[in-house]
Structures are given as structure tokens and as C-alpha cells.
Design an enzyme around this catalytic site. Structure first.
Site, mmCIF file in Angstrom:
data_model
loop_
_atom_site.group_PDB
_atom_site.id
_atom_site.type_symbol
_atom_site.label_atom_id
_atom_site.label_comp_id
_atom_site.label_asym_id
_atom_site.label_seq_id
_atom_site.Cartn_x
_atom_site.Cartn_y
_atom_site.Cartn_z
ATOM 1 N N SER A 73 58.399 12.988 -15.218
ATOM 2 C CA SER A 73 59.443 13.827 -14.185
ATOM 3 C C SER A 73 60.516 14.108 -14.962
ATOM 4 O O SER A 73 61.302 15.038 -14.609
ATOM 5 C CB SER A 73 59.913 12.612 -13.144
ATOM 6 O OG SER A 73 58.600 11.964 -12.446
ATOM 7 N N HIS A 101 53.682 18.163 -13.264
ATOM 8 C CA HIS A 101 54.449 17.055 -12.498
ATOM 9 C C HIS A 101 53.829 17.049 -11.143
ATOM 10 O O HIS A 101 54.070 17.803 -10.417
ATOM 11 C CB HIS A 101 55.839 17.357 -12.441
ATOM 12 C CG HIS A 101 56.526 16.395 -11.904
ATOM 13 N ND1 HIS A 101 57.657 16.679 -10.979
ATOM 14 C CD2 HIS A 101 56.782 15.118 -12.161
ATOM 15 C CE1 HIS A 101 58.458 15.727 -10.672
ATOM 16 N NE2 HIS A 101 57.754 14.621 -11.249
ATOM 17 N N GLU A 106 54.179 20.607 -9.833
ATOM 18 C CA GLU A 106 54.954 21.714 -10.441
ATOM 19 C C GLU A 106 54.494 21.876 -12.082
ATOM 20 O O GLU A 106 54.529 20.775 -12.981
ATOM 21 C CB GLU A 106 56.326 21.043 -10.766
ATOM 22 C CG GLU A 106 57.012 20.879 -9.431
ATOM 23 C CD GLU A 106 58.367 20.369 -9.259
ATOM 24 O OE1 GLU A 106 59.470 20.652 -8.675
ATOM 25 O OE2 GLU A 106 58.679 19.197 -9.991
ATOM 26 N N ASN A 120 62.823 17.896 -7.570
ATOM 27 C CA ASN A 120 63.920 16.653 -7.503
ATOM 28 C C ASN A 120 65.369 17.157 -7.756
ATOM 29 O O ASN A 120 66.358 16.547 -7.600
ATOM 30 C CB ASN A 120 63.615 15.751 -8.918
ATOM 31 C CG ASN A 120 62.499 14.744 -8.541
ATOM 32 O OD1 ASN A 120 62.317 14.534 -7.511
ATOM 33 N ND2 ASN A 120 61.682 14.469 -9.353
HETATM 34 N N1 LIG Z 1 55.828 6.684 -10.551
HETATM 35 C C1 LIG Z 1 56.116 7.852 -9.907
HETATM 36 O O1 LIG Z 1 56.552 7.918 -8.810
HETATM 37 C C2 LIG Z 1 56.099 9.061 -10.607
HETATM 38 C C3 LIG Z 1 55.853 10.442 -10.098
HETATM 39 C C4 LIG Z 1 55.711 11.389 -10.878
HETATM 40 C C5 LIG Z 1 55.718 11.381 -12.244
HETATM 41 N N2 LIG Z 1 55.685 10.246 -12.820
HETATM 42 C C6 LIG Z 1 55.639 10.300 -14.141
HETATM 43 O O2 LIG Z 1 54.314 9.689 -14.605
HETATM 44 C C7 LIG Z 1 54.383 8.805 -15.911
HETATM 45 C C8 LIG Z 1 53.674 7.580 -15.459
HETATM 46 O O3 LIG Z 1 54.380 6.859 -14.527
HETATM 47 P P1 LIG Z 1 53.912 5.501 -13.765
HETATM 48 O O4 LIG Z 1 54.860 5.548 -12.645
HETATM 49 O O5 LIG Z 1 52.385 5.822 -13.433
HETATM 50 O O6 LIG Z 1 53.898 4.434 -14.901
HETATM 51 P P2 LIG Z 1 53.007 2.925 -14.877
HETATM 52 O O7 LIG Z 1 54.274 2.319 -15.784
HETATM 53 O O8 LIG Z 1 52.569 2.768 -13.638
HETATM 54 O O9 LIG Z 1 51.849 3.453 -15.788
HETATM 55 C C9 LIG Z 1 52.078 3.694 -17.174
HETATM 56 C C10 LIG Z 1 50.583 3.254 -17.834
HETATM 57 O O10 LIG Z 1 50.595 4.007 -19.339
HETATM 58 C C11 LIG Z 1 49.940 2.863 -19.998
HETATM 59 N N3 LIG Z 1 50.107 3.251 -21.465
HETATM 60 C C12 LIG Z 1 51.236 2.836 -21.961
HETATM 61 N N4 LIG Z 1 51.120 3.552 -23.378
HETATM 62 C C13 LIG Z 1 50.053 4.040 -23.189
HETATM 63 C C14 LIG Z 1 49.310 4.608 -24.463
HETATM 64 N N5 LIG Z 1 49.794 5.015 -25.708
HETATM 65 N N6 LIG Z 1 48.012 5.116 -24.272
HETATM 66 C C15 LIG Z 1 47.181 5.039 -23.065
HETATM 67 N N7 LIG Z 1 48.108 4.505 -22.087
HETATM 68 C C16 LIG Z 1 49.365 3.945 -22.169
HETATM 69 C C17 LIG Z 1 50.194 1.628 -19.428
HETATM 70 O O11 LIG Z 1 49.519 0.735 -19.898
HETATM 71 C C18 LIG Z 1 50.321 1.849 -17.873
HETATM 72 O O12 LIG Z 1 48.991 1.679 -17.547
HETATM 73 C C19 LIG Z 1 55.595 8.832 -16.151
HETATM 74 O O13 LIG Z 1 55.881 9.958 -17.229
HETATM 75 C C20 LIG Z 1 56.619 9.104 -15.119
HETATM 76 O O14 LIG Z 1 57.748 9.956 -15.174
HETATM 77 C C21 LIG Z 1 55.903 8.914 -12.073
#
Ligand SMILES: NC(=O)c1ccc[n+]([C@@H]2O[C@H](COP(=O)([O-])OP(=O)(O)OC[C@H]3O[C@@H](n4cnc5c(N)ncnc54)[C@H](O)[C@@H]3O)[C@@H](O)[C@H]2O)c1
Length: 300
Positions: free
Chosen positions: A121, A142, A154, A193
Site C-alpha cells: 500500500s 494494490h 490499482e 488512499n
Molecule cells: N492488510 C491490509 O488491509 C492490506 C491492504 C492492502 C495492501 N496490503 C499490503 O499487503 C502486504 C501484506 O500485508 P498483510 O496485511 O497481508 O500482512 P500479514 O502480516 O498478514 O502477512 C504477511 C505474510 O508474509 C509472510 N512473509 C514474511 N516474509 C516473507 C518472505 N520473505 N517470504 C514469504 N513470506 C513471507 C509472513 O509469514 C506472513 O504470512 C503489505 O505490503 C501491505 O502493505 C495490506
């Protein structure tokens, strides 16, 4: 490379597991990769619960649900699975160093022509592309939470992203059953956003300036702009601790006193354990239907 073949989703957390499932619901064969076996199991179980919920409501055929679940192949072995994939979406922790490392590994193991997108994001793909030997094949894709519901992605171009890569990213969205919008130049917050941030900032300024109440601002936005939810209800949904982090970051870069006033108010609410819907109380009391606006803490 056209949008066909197997999709790799790296990271099986909140976003990655659902991105994988969304694609699989539309017939795409997906490799869902995470460093944590536990997280893979959790993501897989969560997807099963979500699809079974749809089946129970009559929104999805049971056989289709099983087929979609079986199209997601969970793995913690990136090197062996990546070579079979033609496009990757990275959805790991929101840390530049971790993402650069992940991009470098994806670059090493994926087919030379595969594209690599980040679901970040806040981290634009130009900060990650230089960790690969294929910067022209890198962009942001995104998605929004919950991915199984929110019908937009996006696609953000970085200065080196090729036209073919943008076209492929758009095609992958369509293949996954998601609408896409293209952002031609990198900008903080992309489109959604930024617009949300502007509306939320204005709502906080009206509230902390004493111009209108939480309930009336939300009613005005819902009824007057036809938005499904007002800015304070949405803040309660997002979690006021999360909103506070975002607003603190902005206030640190701003000279507008309204930004500091919003942070002060949010700090008080969070300090009182009013985290929004998840704690039952935030701007609203969520134990009533509809939720009732709560009195605000007094300013210092
Ligand atoms: N949560 C939201 O609402 C949201 C919305 C849009 C975008 N995002 C983006 O999505 C991405 C993930 O967010 P999330 O909320 O799903 O995070 P999260 O913490 O729920 O999940 C992250 C996952 O990545 C894994 N991980 C960490 N390092 C790793 C690696 N090197 N190789 C493989 N897996 C690995 C972790 O074990 C975990 O399962 C971020 O970049 C965030 O900005 C999140």
C-alpha cells in the site's frame, strides 16, 4: 508473456491468502508461498471458512468451492515452485528490506519473462525493482481488503515499467475477476488512499474545529455523497490504533494544526482502549444496532 499459466503469490497473510483464493475462484492455478508453514495452514483454513460461508449462503456451488480450494497449492519451497509460474504477486510484510530480498529471490527463481508485482500500500515498486534484473517487469498491484469482496486493483507503473508489463498486470486482474485502474506515475497513497485520506482529514478538521458532531458528519457524508459509510464509522472499522499510526506519520510531515489535533484526539481514544469496532467502542458504541456515537474525550 500473456496472462496465462500459474500465478505465484508470495506471503500467505491477510492479503496474500485471499489474493490466491480470488484467482483460484476464477480458474487460475496458484502457488501460495510463505516462509511460515503455520501461516500457510492458517491462510488455507481461513480460505476454506470463507468459501464454505458462501456455500452455506447459497452464493457458491459446493463443488466449485472445492475446485477453487484445490487450485491453491501451499508451499514453503520458493525455489522449486517459482520456475513453474509466469507472474508473481508479493504480499509479505510491509518492510522495504524484506521486500527487496523477496524480489531478488523471485527474480532468481522465476522464468526470465515473468512479471513481479507488489501488493504494497505504501512502498512503490521503483524501490524494489532495482533488486531484480528485470525492472521493466515490475509494478504495484494494490488489492483491497477483503480481496474476495473488494472489486478493484490499482496497477501502478514505476518509471521503468514497460507498457507490456502494465498490460499484463491489467490482464491478470481481469483473469482474477478484479477490475483494475492504472496509475501512470508513482504517488504516495495511489488513488484510493489519497481520496480517502483527504476526506478523512477534512472530517477530522470539522470535528476537532467544533463545526459538527461525529454522527452528523457521518450522516452528511453518507446521505449527501451517497457513500456507504461515513469517515468516522470507517475509522472504527479500520481500527483507531491503525488510523492513529497513519495520522501520526502525516502529522510528522505537516504544519497544519488540524493534523496535530486529530492525533491528539486519536491518542486519547486509543489510550482509553477505544480502538473501534474490534474493541466494541471507538467513535461509536458497536454493541447497539445501529451503532451509537459516543461522547468524545474532553480536550486538554
Ligand atoms: N492488510 C491490509 O488491509 C492490506 C491492504 C492492502 C495492501 N496490503 C499490503 O499487503 C502486504 C501484506 O500485508 P498483510 O496485511 O497481508 O500482512 P500479514 O502480516 O498478514 O502477512 C504477511 C505474510 O508474509 C509472510 N512473509 C514474511 N516474509 C516473507 C518472505 N520473505 N517470504 C514469504 N513470506 C513471507 C509472513 O509469514 C506472513 O504470512 C503489505 O505490503 C501491505 O502493505 C495490506
Amino acid at each position: 508473456m500473456p496472462a496465462e499459466g500459474r500465478l505465484l503469490v508470495l506471503g500467505a497473510g491477510t492479503m496474500g491468502a485471499q489474493i490466491a483464493q480470488q484467482a483460484a475462484l476464477h480458474g487460475v492455478d496458484v502457488a501460495l508461498v510463505d516462509v511460515s508453514r503455520e501461516q500457510l495452514e492458517r491462510g488455507t483454513a481461513q480460505n476454506r471458512r470463507l468459501l464454505e460461508g458462501r456455500v452455506a449462503k447459497g452464493k457458491l456451488d459446493a463443488a466449485e468451492a472445492e475446485a477453487a480450494l484445490s487450485r491453491v497449492h501451499a508451499s514453503d519451497d520458493l525455489p522449486s515452485i517459482a520456475a513453474e509460474c509466469s507472474w508473481a504477486i508479493e504480499a509479505i510484510v510491509e518492510q522495504v528490506d524484506a521486500k527487496r530480498q523477496a524480489f531478488s529471490e523471485l527474480d532468481r527463481y522465476l522464468h526470465d519473462e515473468a512479471g513481479i508485482a507488489t501488493n504494497s500500500s505504501t512502498i512503490v515498486s521503483s524501490r524494489l525493482a532495482s533488486a531484480t534484473r528485470r525492472p521493466e517487469r515490475v509494478c504495484n498491484m494494490h488489492f483491497f481488503h477483503p480481496v474476495l469482496v473488494m472489486d478493484v486493483c490499482e496497477v501502478v507503473r514505476n518509471p521503468k515499467t514497460s507498457d507490456d508489463t502494465v498490460r499484463d498486470a491489467v490482464e491478470w486482474c481481469a483473469r482474477m475477476g478484479r477490475r483494475s485502474v492504472v496509475i501512470e506515475k508513482e504517488i504516495d497513497g495511489f488513488v484510493v488512499n489519497r481520496v480517502l485520506g483527504a476526506a478523512s482529514r477534512e472530517a477530522f478538521a470539522l470535528l476537532t474545529g467544533g463545526f459538527a458532531s461525529v454522527g452528523d458528519i457521518d450522516v452528511a457524508v453518507k446521505a449527501g455523497l451517497n457513500w456507504p459509510m461515513g469517515p468516522f464509522q470507517l475509522a472504527d472499522f479500520s481500527g483507531l490504533d491503525t488510523v492513529l499510526n497513519v495520522r501520526r506519520d502525516r502529522a510528522g510531515r505537516s504544519t497544519d494544526p488540524g493534523d496535530a489535533a486529530a492525533v491528539e484526539l486519536l491518542e486519547k481514544l486509543v489510550g482509553e482502549g477505544r480502538l473501534g469496532r474490534k474493541s466494541g467502542r471507538g467513535f461509536y458504541d458497536w454493541s447497539t444496532t445501529p451503532p451509537t456515537p459516543l461522547p468524545l474525550p474532553l480536550p486538554d
